[in-house]
Each structure stands twice: as structure tokens, then as C-alpha cells.
Write a protein that holds these residues in place. Structure first.
Motif, PDB file in Angstrom:
ATOM      1  N   ALA A  15       7.690  -2.648  13.511  1.00  0.00           N
ATOM      2  CA  ALA A  15       8.232  -1.309  13.770  1.00  0.00           C
ATOM      3  C   ALA A  15       8.959  -0.796  12.528  1.00  0.00           C
ATOM      4  N   ILE A  16       9.758  -1.665  11.901  1.00  0.00           N
ATOM      5  CA  ILE A  16      10.480  -1.246  10.698  1.00  0.00           C
ATOM      6  C   ILE A  16       9.494  -0.994   9.564  1.00  0.00           C
ATOM      7  N   ASP A  18       6.338  -0.140   9.612  1.00  0.00           N
ATOM      8  CA  ASP A  18       5.523   1.063   9.766  1.00  0.00           C
ATOM      9  C   ASP A  18       6.353   2.334   9.641  1.00  0.00           C
ATOM     10  N   SER A  19       7.503   2.344  10.323  1.00  0.00           N
ATOM     11  CA  SER A  19       8.283   3.583  10.288  1.00  0.00           C
ATOM     12  C   SER A  19       8.824   3.826   8.875  1.00  0.00           C
ATOM     13  N   LEU A  20       9.211   2.736   8.206  1.00  0.00           N
ATOM     14  CA  LEU A  20       9.740   2.878   6.855  1.00  0.00           C
ATOM     15  C   LEU A  20       8.647   3.382   5.901  1.00  0.00           C
ATOM     16  N   LYS A  22       6.147   5.173   6.679  1.00  0.00           N
ATOM     17  CA  LYS A  22       5.878   6.571   7.002  1.00  0.00           C
ATOM     18  C   LYS A  22       6.911   7.485   6.329  1.00  0.00           C
TER      19      LYS A  22
END
Lengths: 229, 489
Positions: A15-16, A18-20, A22
Motif C-alpha cells: 500500500a505504501i 504503490d501510493s507513494l 503514485k
């Protein structure tokens, strides 16, 4: 069209990661990812990123191994994503050659500022003057102008300022500072550094209650925080 | 059979044996030398059975009978042939010597048998002690068994808790009069065995000594066992006690280490598991914020979520700090921290508070650095500023001030001043401090309590006082970082 810098994000939490990635892409960077230290080394070698963001605690092969492996071959900036309370880890990572750290949970603007600072440091050509908002340091004539008025510094204070400003954005260990500035008296203590730093800060900070240039970095030393212009 | 009866039986038996030999010799008309040998055999047997005294008296009686009944003139104690005086004297000397030899041999055999038994007992004790000691109770049972085998009619094992006057009875047989406790304490203090006659026979008190330290005492009451055997037994028990103690200590240390390791990994896991989702939320929030750029409603919602997430993060930080301090995982690591840097870090930690209202910062020129753990000091300040923000009306300013403590030059006073509803009037003491239960602690809640314990962990304190013109002053007094003399510029 400029080529965007490539940032390698290494974290075991998807999660970190991918979101980071992005957010970094939204800020104009290209990204690559890896889920642990070993994969990080592989991606680092094939992709030659301009900067590495890495978690420390990861299964299989942790961030320390990654930092050591990268530092064995390259000077690419490394920013560590550390957790709170793991000060020993943070200091160890810096010791191994990491350039900076942010503490989880961090805010994205804070992280982006650190990334910019690191990328700039590596691209900055060696110059005769360092320019910051309201502060200019003339390395050749050893003159400092703050807010339009010249500041008189002792030779030690000037050396301190020069060392920190040249490494703007990067936390500097007190030991590093002693090794660079008190080369001839390596028995110098942290207290001596603190005394000189305190008087330097009084001279260059327009508002001593609200430092703009130099701050203490707990358990490490000092950091020059202003961004170069 | 009791002792006196037995002695009488021996005497009667001995005399009867002499009489029987005399009667048989007379009736059969045996010659004197044959009768002499018969007497010698009788005395040998009497000595084996009755001991030295009986043997010697029997020798004399036999000599007299021999003279009276078998040497002419018969039935007188005179002798016709002077040569017979020699024979009779030789008989007396032989019979007494036989008696003594027999008794000595028997004594030796008895002593050897006793030694053998004692050795066997000690061997059994050592096996018992070192095979079956996983608890102190087993020690007591083994010691009790050994005492019984060493012929003790009472007594037992007593261990000391630190001092000989604090005794713990591990095992005991028979009655235990009060003075025994003093006797035990005495041998513990003097570290010398004590031996004396008692109603039970012979009582022996033996200190248990390991490495010069008395750890307890072994008491054998009414025992015939040799001092040597008893001392060996006490040494064995002392070693076993010490071994037991080592086993217990090492188990305790092991348990401590394991629980420490568990605490560390638990705290690490909690820290990681609570931090990771908040990090992700923070990052995702950024993308929401970008999308909300043109939508006021959405922007406000995102702002509120961000604020609450921040509060959640700080609470988690607080709780983790407290847990670490309490688990002993984190000792505050004080280092000189300039108050201005702490205030700046507060601003970075509470961007929304600083955006919502004016916050002014003032550090006195002569204010020393704080000597405190920077992250804990920051947490204290963040909690107090957040509290001030919560109780202040919208737009009311908050002030942050750092100065040298007005009374104690070795301290720094950090103040958070607000214009909130303040503390109830008339509850402050002479110094302007209020007891926590009298103030609006309820409103300030967990944050204040956490700040209080973090300050205490840093060698500091927190006080609340009413502020002149309305509002509250929260004061944090922390140790100042004093530079060594000669380093001042």
C-alpha cells in the motif's frame, strides 16, 4: 523536454509502495519499486535510479543491507523511511551512508521537499557562492550577507556555515563536523561544537526564536534547512 | 529389652557359662588343662557378647573356679604344687588378653560397619540431592532421609533468607522447641558446628556454608553418627542448596530475558502495524487533496480527515512513548536541545493548529538549551499546544515562551499561554499553581496526563496556572543544558 528523475521506492508494504509511487509520479518523477533489500539491489543495478527511498525493517533483506550494497558502488542519494522510536536505526542508516531520513508517518510535501533537496545537491555544480533565501555565502572572499547586511563571522563559524550550507538538507553528524573543521584537534568535544554553533546561529538567524537556516537534528547533529536558490 | 535388663542378663549369662563349664568339667572328671581350654572358649564368647568389663570379671571368676575345683588340694583356694601358681597366672593373663583382643576386634568391626553405613548414606544423599533437585521441597526430603539414615531421631533442614535470623524450615522431624531457632541462628552467624548432649541423646547443629556465606543449617537431634559424616552431609546439602539457587536464578533471568525480548518485538510490531496504515492514509490524502482543489466541500472534508488522522497519529505516538518508557525499552536520552528548535518542531507537527490561529514564539536571549530527550520534550509541547488549541476560542492567539527558570537557574521554563476559559478563580496557590484535580484537567484530558508523565521521565515537571487577563499558562520546567566552564564564548 527534460528527462524526469527516476526514484526507486523500496518498502515491503504494497500500500505504501504503490501510493507513494503514485504521488511521486504526480510530482513529476519516474518511479521503480522493490519489496525488499535484495530486490532493491537488482532494480538499482538495472535501472540506475537518481534517488532511492527505502524502508529499513523488511523481511529477507533489510534496508541496511540495501544501503551498504548501494554505497559500495555509488553515491546515489538515499532517503530512509524510518519509524518513530527507532532512533538507533536512523543513526545506523546515516552511518552506513544514507543521506537523509523521514519518519513514518510523514506528510507528502515534507517528503517531496527532502527529495528535491537531495536531487539538487547532486546536480549542483561546485560554485564560488551559495545562495539561499535572504542569505548569501561568498566562499571565495569568505563573506556572509544576511538580509542585505554583512554578518561578521569568526573563521570557525564561517567554516561551520560553509560545511552545513554545502550539505543543505542533509543531516550532519557532530563527529563529521569535528572531523572536517577541527581536523587538527580531533579531541574537540560536542560541547565545543555546540558553543560555536550557538553563536553562529545567533549571528545569522534574523529571528532566533524561529530558526530559518540551521536546526539541531536530535541524536545526530545539525541540519541546514534553507533551500538553495 | 531395656539397657539395664540387658546388662543384668549379660552378667547372669556370663556367670552361668562359667558355672556350666565348671560343672561339666567336674562331672566328667576332665584333666585341668582341658578344663582350662574350655574356660578360655567360654571367656572368648562372653567377651564377644558382653564386652570388656564382663570379659575381665569372668576371667577372674574363671581363674578362681579353676583353682577351687580343679587344682589340688581341691575345694580350697590354696595350691599344693607351686608350679600350678604359674599355670593359673598364665591362665588369668591369657583369658584377660583374649577378652581384650576380642572386644577390640569387635569394636573395630562395629566402627567399620558404622562408617560403611554412613558412607552409604552420604552416597545415597548425594545421588538424591543431585538427581532430584528441581525444587526446594526435594532438597528437604533428601536431607530428611539422610538424617534418618544417620541415626538422627529428629531435626531437619532450615534455610536462611538473607540473614540467619530469617529462617525458612524446609523439612523437620520431631518437635522444634523455640530455643532451636536461636541455636540455628547462632551456628549460622558463627559458621561453626555445635554439638551438645540433649534429652534425645546428642544434638548436632551444622551450618550450611557456600563461599564463606551461611545459607542455612542442618540439625541432627539424638544422633550417634560421627561428626565427620554429619559435616560431609552438611557440605553436600549446602552445595545442593547453592545449585538449587543457581537453577532458580538462571530460570528467572531466562524468563526476564524472554519477556524483555517479547516486549521489544511486541512494541516494534505495534509501532509498525499502527504506523503503516497511517502513512498510507497520509499519502492517499495527498491525492484526494489534489482532486479537491476545485471543490470547497470536498476540500473541507479532506482537511477534517487530515486533522483527525494527525490527532490519531499523535495519540499513537504518545501511547507508544508511554509504553516504551514503562516497558523500560526507552530510557529518556537527554541532550542539549535549543528551545527555538523544539518550537519549530512543534510547528512542523501541528501545521493545522498553526494555520488556524496566530501562534507567536519567543525565546529569551539568555535562555539556555534544554537538557532533555528531544522527542519526549517535543511530545510534551505538542500535547500542551494541542490542548491550548482545543480550549481556545477561534482566532485567539497562542504564545510559546522559553526562558530561564525565574527561581532555579539550572532549569528552563517553557510556557504555553492561551486565552481559553482558564482555570476556576481562587484555586491557585501562592506560586500561581493549581492542584490538577481543581483545574480543568478533565477538559485537557489524556494529553495533559501524558505530558505530565513524559515531563517526569525527563526530570521535569508541569504546572497549570491562571493567566493574567484570562486563559491558562501551562508551564514545563526542564533541566537546563549547562555548558562546561571554559566552553562559554
Amino acid at each position: 523536454m527534460t528527462v524526469s528523475s527516476l526514484i526507486l521506492v523500496v518498502d515491503d508494504d504494497a500500500a505504501i509502495r504503490d501510493s507513494l509511487s503514485k504521488e511521486l509520479r504526480a510530482a513529476g518523477y519516474a518511479t521503480a519499486t522493490a519489496s525488499d533489500g535484495r530486490e532493491g539491489v537488482t532494480v538499482f543495478e538495472s535501472g540506475a535510479p537518481d534517488l532511492v527511498l527505502t524502508d529499513l525493517a523488511m523481511p529477507r533483506s533489510d534496508g541496511f543491507e540495501l544501503i551498504a550494497a548501494i554505497r559500495a558502488a555509488s553515491r546515489t542519494p538515499i532517503i530512509v523511511l524510518s519509524v518513530r522510536g527507532a532512533d538507533a536505526d536512523k543513526v545506523r542508516a546515516l552511518d552506513l551512508g544514507a543521506d537523509d531520513f523521514v519518519t513514518k508517518p510523514f506528510s507528502v510535501p515534507e517528503l517531496l521537499a527532502r527529495v528535491r533537496a537531495q536531487l539538487r545537491r547532486t546536480t549542483a555544480a561546485s560554485s564560488v557562492a551559495l545562495e539561499f533565501d535572504g542569505l548569501s555565502i561568498d566562499l571565495e572572499r569568505r563573506r556572509v550577507v544576511q538580509g542585505g547586511r554583512e554578518v561578521r563571522l569568526t573563521p570557525t563559524e564561517f567554516s561551520l556555515l560553509e560545511l552545513l550550507a554545502a550539505n543543505a538538507g542533509k543531516p550532519m553528524f557532530i563527529e563529521q563536523i569535528i572531523a572536517r573543521i577541527w581536523r587538527d584537534t580531533p579531541s574537540t568535544t560536542a560541547d565545543t561544537v555546540r558553543v560555536h554553533m550557538s553563536s553562529l546561529r545567533k549571528k545569522i538567524e534574523p529571528d532566533p526564536s524561529d530558526p530559518r537556516y540551521i536546526i539541531t537534528e536530535p541524536w545526530v547533529g545539525y541540519r541546514f534547512i534553507a533551500e538553495p536558490i | 529389652m531395656n539397657g539395664r535388663g540387658r546388662r543384668a542378663a549379660i552378667w547372669i549369662g556370663a556367670m552361668a557359662a562359667i558355672a556350666a563349664v565348671t560343672a561339666a568339667g567336674s562331672a566328667a572328671g576332665l584333666n585341668p588343662s582341658t578344663v582350662g581350654f574350655a574356660y578360655l572358649i567360654a571367656i572368648l564368647l562372653i567377651s564377644v557378647w558382653g564386652g570388656l568389663a564382663v570379659g575381665t570379671v569372668a576371667s577372674v571368676v574363671a581363674t578362681l573356679s579353676y583353682n577351687f575345683f580343679f587344682f589340688p588340694p581341691l575345694y580350697t583356694l590354696t595350691l599344693a604344687d607351686p608350679a600350678n601358681w604359674f599355670a593359673l597366672a598364665a591362665f588369668l593373663v591369657s583369658s584377660v588378653t583374649v577378652s581384650r583382643l576380642v572386644v577390640a576386634a569387635r569394636r573395630q568391626a562395629e566402627t567399620a560397619e558404622q562408617r560403611r553405613k554412613e558412607l552409604e548414606t552420604l552416597y545415597g544423599l548425594s545421588i538424591d540431592l543431585f538427581a532430584a533437585t528441581n525444587r526446594v521441597g526435594a532438597l528437604g526430603e533428601a536431607a530428611g532421609r539422610a538424617l534418618q539414615l544417620l541415626g538422627a531421631r529428629g531435626g531437619g533442614l532450615v534455610l536462611f533468607d538473607e540473614s540467619p535470623y530469617r529462617q525458612r524450615v524446609v523439612s523437620w522431624r520431631g518437635d522444634k522447641p523455640e530455643e532451636i531457632e536461636d541455636l540455628i541462628a547462632g551456628v549460622g552467624r558463627h559458621k561453626e558446628p555445635l554439638e551438645f548432649p540433649s534429652p534425645l541423646g546428642r544434638d548436632v547443629y551444622l551450618p550450611l556454608i557456600v563461599g564463606g556465606k551461611p545459607t542455612g543449617a542442618l540439625v541432627a537431634r539424638g544422633t550417634e553418627a560421627s561428626m565427620h559424616a554429619l559435616e560431609s552431609a552438611s557440605r553436600l546439602v549446602a552445595l545442593a542448596v547453592e545449585r538449587q539457587r543457581f537453577i532458580e536464578e538462571s530460570a528467572h533471568m531466562q524468563a526476564l530475558r524472554e519477556s524483555e525480548a517479547l516486549k521489544t518485538s511486541l512494541l516494534r510490531a505495534i509501532s509498525h502495524d499502527l504506523t503503516t496504515p497511517i502513512t498510507t492514509i497520509n499519502i492517499r490524502m495527498e491525492s484526494l487533496r489534489r482532486r479537491a482543489a476545485g471543490d470547497d466541500d470536498l476540500r473541507e472534508t479532506v482537511g477534517a480527515i487530515a486533522e483527525e488522522t494527525e490527532r490519531l497519529r499523535r495519540r499513537i505516538d504518545n501511547l507508544l512513548s508511554m509504553a516504551r518508557l514503562e516497558a523500560g525499552k526507552a530510557k529518556p536520552r537527554p541532550e542539549p536541545a535549543p528551545p527555538a528548535d523544539l518550537f519549530r518542531a512543534v510547528r512542523e507537527n501541528l501545521p493545522l493548529v498553526f494555520a488556524a490561529r496566530p501562534v507567536s514564539v519567543h525565546v529569551d536571549d539568555d535562555c539556555p538549551d534544554v537538557n532533555a530527550d528531544p522527542s519526549l520534550a517535543l511530545e510534551i509541547l505538542v500535547n500542551l499546544v494541542e490542548n491550548a488549541h482545543r480550549v481556545s476560542p477561534p482566532g485567539a492567539p497562542i504564545e510559546l515562551v522559553a526562558r530561564r527558570h525565574p527561581l532555579d537557574g539550572d532549569k528552563v521554563r517553557l510556557e504555553v499561554l492561551d486565552r481559553g476559559p482558564g482555570l476556576p478563580a481562587g484555586v491557585a496557590d501562592a506560586e500561581g499553581n493549581v492542584a490538577p484535580e481543581m483545574s480543568d484537567v478533565g477538559q485537557r484530558g489524556l494529553g495533559l496526563e501524558i505530558a505530565r508523565s513524559l515531563a517526569a521521565a525527563n526530570g521535569g515537571s508541569i504546572g497549570l496556572a491562571p493567566r493574567k487577563g484570562g486563559g491558562t499558562v501551562a508551564r514545563i520546567d526542564l533541566p537546563a543544558a549547562l555548558l562546561p566552564v571554559g566552553e562559554r564564548v
